[in-house]
Scaffold this active site. Structure first.
Site, PDB file in Angstrom:
ATOM      1  N   ASP A 197      -0.314  -4.135   5.499  1.00 47.29           N
ATOM      2  CA  ASP A 197      -1.108  -3.136   4.783  1.00 47.29           C
ATOM      3  C   ASP A 197      -2.507  -2.969   5.371  1.00 47.29           C
ATOM      4  O   ASP A 197      -2.941  -3.758   6.220  1.00 47.29           O
ATOM      5  CB  ASP A 197      -1.192  -3.501   3.292  1.00 47.29           C
ATOM      6  CG  ASP A 197      -1.443  -4.989   3.043  1.00 47.29           C
ATOM      7  OD1 ASP A 197      -1.885  -5.680   3.974  1.00 47.29           O
ATOM      8  OD2 ASP A 197      -1.197  -5.442   1.918  1.00 47.29           O
ATOM      9  N   ASN A 210      -0.587 -10.809 -10.058  1.00 43.17           N
ATOM     10  CA  ASN A 210       0.299  -9.925 -10.847  1.00 43.17           C
ATOM     11  C   ASN A 210       1.649  -9.730 -10.148  1.00 43.17           C
ATOM     12  O   ASN A 210       2.415  -8.851 -10.515  1.00 43.17           O
ATOM     13  CB  ASN A 210      -0.378  -8.568 -11.092  1.00 43.17           C
ATOM     14  CG  ASN A 210      -0.662  -7.808  -9.801  1.00 43.17           C
ATOM     15  OD1 ASN A 210      -0.325  -8.270  -8.707  1.00 43.17           O
ATOM     16  ND2 ASN A 210      -1.276  -6.641  -9.909  1.00 43.17           N
ATOM     17  N   HIS A 270       2.086  -8.865  -6.960  1.00 41.04           N
ATOM     18  CA  HIS A 270       2.174  -7.881  -5.874  1.00 41.04           C
ATOM     19  C   HIS A 270       2.478  -8.549  -4.537  1.00 41.04           C
ATOM     20  O   HIS A 270       2.090  -9.694  -4.299  1.00 41.04           O
ATOM     21  CB  HIS A 270       0.933  -6.963  -5.808  1.00 41.04           C
ATOM     22  CG  HIS A 270      -0.327  -7.595  -5.324  1.00 41.04           C
ATOM     23  ND1 HIS A 270      -1.510  -7.565  -6.033  1.00 41.04           N
ATOM     24  CD2 HIS A 270      -0.621  -8.256  -4.184  1.00 41.04           C
ATOM     25  CE1 HIS A 270      -2.449  -8.175  -5.362  1.00 41.04           C
ATOM     26  NE2 HIS A 270      -1.935  -8.612  -4.224  1.00 41.04           N
ATOM     27  N   GLU A 297       2.031  -2.776  -6.120  1.00 37.56           N
ATOM     28  CA  GLU A 297       1.616  -3.237  -7.443  1.00 37.56           C
ATOM     29  C   GLU A 297       2.792  -3.145  -8.425  1.00 37.56           C
ATOM     30  O   GLU A 297       3.802  -2.490  -8.129  1.00 37.56           O
ATOM     31  CB  GLU A 297       0.460  -2.362  -7.936  1.00 37.56           C
ATOM     32  CG  GLU A 297      -0.767  -2.366  -7.022  1.00 37.56           C
ATOM     33  CD  GLU A 297      -1.601  -3.645  -7.106  1.00 37.56           C
ATOM     34  OE1 GLU A 297      -1.154  -4.635  -7.715  1.00 37.56           O
ATOM     35  OE2 GLU A 297      -2.711  -3.644  -6.554  1.00 37.56           O
TER      36      GLU A 297
HETATM   37  C1  F6R Z   1      -2.450  -8.934   2.184  1.00 40.46           C
HETATM   38  C2  F6R Z   1      -1.459  -8.710   1.150  1.00 40.46           C
HETATM   39  C3  F6R Z   1      -1.647  -9.162  -0.268  1.00 40.46           C
HETATM   40  C4  F6R Z   1      -2.048 -10.632  -0.384  1.00 40.46           C
HETATM   41  C5  F6R Z   1      -2.234 -11.020  -1.846  1.00 40.46           C
HETATM   42  C6  F6R Z   1      -2.717 -12.447  -1.986  1.00 40.46           C
HETATM   43  O1  F6R Z   1      -2.020  -8.377   3.409  1.00 40.46           O
HETATM   44  O2  F6R Z   1      -0.490  -8.120   1.449  1.00 40.46           O
HETATM   45  O3  F6R Z   1      -0.442  -8.955  -0.962  1.00 40.46           O
HETATM   46  O4  F6R Z   1      -1.084 -11.427   0.216  1.00 40.46           O
HETATM   47  O5  F6R Z   1      -3.160 -10.174  -2.441  1.00 40.46           O
HETATM   48  O6  F6R Z   1      -4.017 -12.535  -1.479  1.00 40.46           O
HETATM   49  P1  F6R Z   1      -4.752 -13.929  -1.249  1.00 40.46           P
HETATM   50  O7  F6R Z   1      -4.019 -14.612  -0.142  1.00 40.46           O
HETATM   51  O8  F6R Z   1      -6.157 -13.562  -0.823  1.00 40.46           O
HETATM   52  O9  F6R Z   1      -4.686 -14.661  -2.534  1.00 40.46           O
END
Ligand code: F6R
Length: 242
Positions: free
Chosen positions: A67, A136, A138, A143
């Site tokens: 992303d 959540n 994701h 989301e």
């Molecule tokens: C980032 C991504 C997000 C993160 C998620 C967890 O490329 O795809 O889904 O993996 O938000 O983020 P952290 O590792 O910062 O807790």
């Protein structure tokens, strides 16, 4: 779904890096799917260390990230392109033209989504996809409520996700409101998936992932529909899983 329980963040990072390095050595031309965020930073540090000490080569590797924020130039310090270059690519012998992220500054974002999805197809899918997980549930920026059939698409970021990511910006107002992300179906096309989680903030999400049924209100539960998923998580993230 296989679960590997590690003592702490460092051990999680080492274990994930070890699995990735084994694959890279077996298949030097593989396509690696990568993630940003806090969770994979330790893995990237381990890959760099191994490259420097043991010479594992990334010359033939292709990478494709999950992303990118919309509206940030690749040179912006908060862009995921900048993150990937500074946390990983700049320290390996990888060819930058073989590293792919969606272009969040493209003029025509729907067209950029199509281009990215086509790129995944052209690469004959991802061999190993690394994932983090949001509180959540994701994955990528998919989301709750995202269709399990979704392909690369544009998303409005949930307020909770913007808040969680505000720590990297000066203020929450600076966090982009939209992002472009691989869809759930794009992720599920990967041959193998490694999901990492560390810390008690992720414990409830990991509990729901392990014990819940596939449900579009909890995006990570789509991984239950995949045959080759490994969760590598530390004690704290697995504290609600027996
Ligand atoms: C980032 C991504 C997000 C993160 C998620 C967890 O490329 O795809 O889904 O993996 O938000 O983020 P952290 O590792 O910062 O807790």
């Amino acid at each position: 779904m296989k679960i590997i329980r590690t003592a702490d963040y460092n051990h999680m990072s080492q274990k994930a890096a070890q699995l990735m390095i084994e694959k890279i050595r077996q298949q030097p031309g593989m396509t690696l799917g990568l993630a940003t965020g806090s969770t994979p930073k330790g893995v990237y540090a381990e890959l760099i260390k191994d490259h420097q000490e043991n010479g594992t080569s990334y010359e033939k590797i292709t990478t494709i990230n999950l992303d990118e924020y919309i509206g940030l130039l690749p040179s912006d310090p908060n862009s995921y392109r900048h993150f990937m270059n500074s946390e990983l690519f700049d320290h390996l012998d990888i060819r930058l033209e073989h590293t792919h992220l969606p272009n969040g500054a493209a003029e025509d974002m729907p067209q950029e989504s199509e281009r990215y999805e086509q790129l995944i197809k052209d690469l004959a899918n991802i061999d190993l996809q690394l994932l983090g997980i949001g509180r959540n549930g994701h994955i990528g920026f998919n989301e709750p409520g995202t269709s399990f059939h979704s392909r690369t698409h544009i998303v409005d970021l949930a307020e909770s996700t913007r808040k969680a990511n505000a720590r990297f910006f000066n203020s929450i107002e600076d966090v982009p409101a939209q992002a472009i992300t691989m869809g759930i179906a794009s992720i599920l096309d990967s041959r193998e998936i490694l999901l990492l989680a560390s810390g008690s903030a992720k414990a409830e999400a990991i509990r729901q992932l392990v014990y819940g049924e596939p449900d579009e209100q909890f995006p990570a539960s789509a991984l239950k529909l995949h045959e080759n998923v490994t969760i590598i998580a530390d004690e704290k993230a697995l504290s609600l899983v027996s």
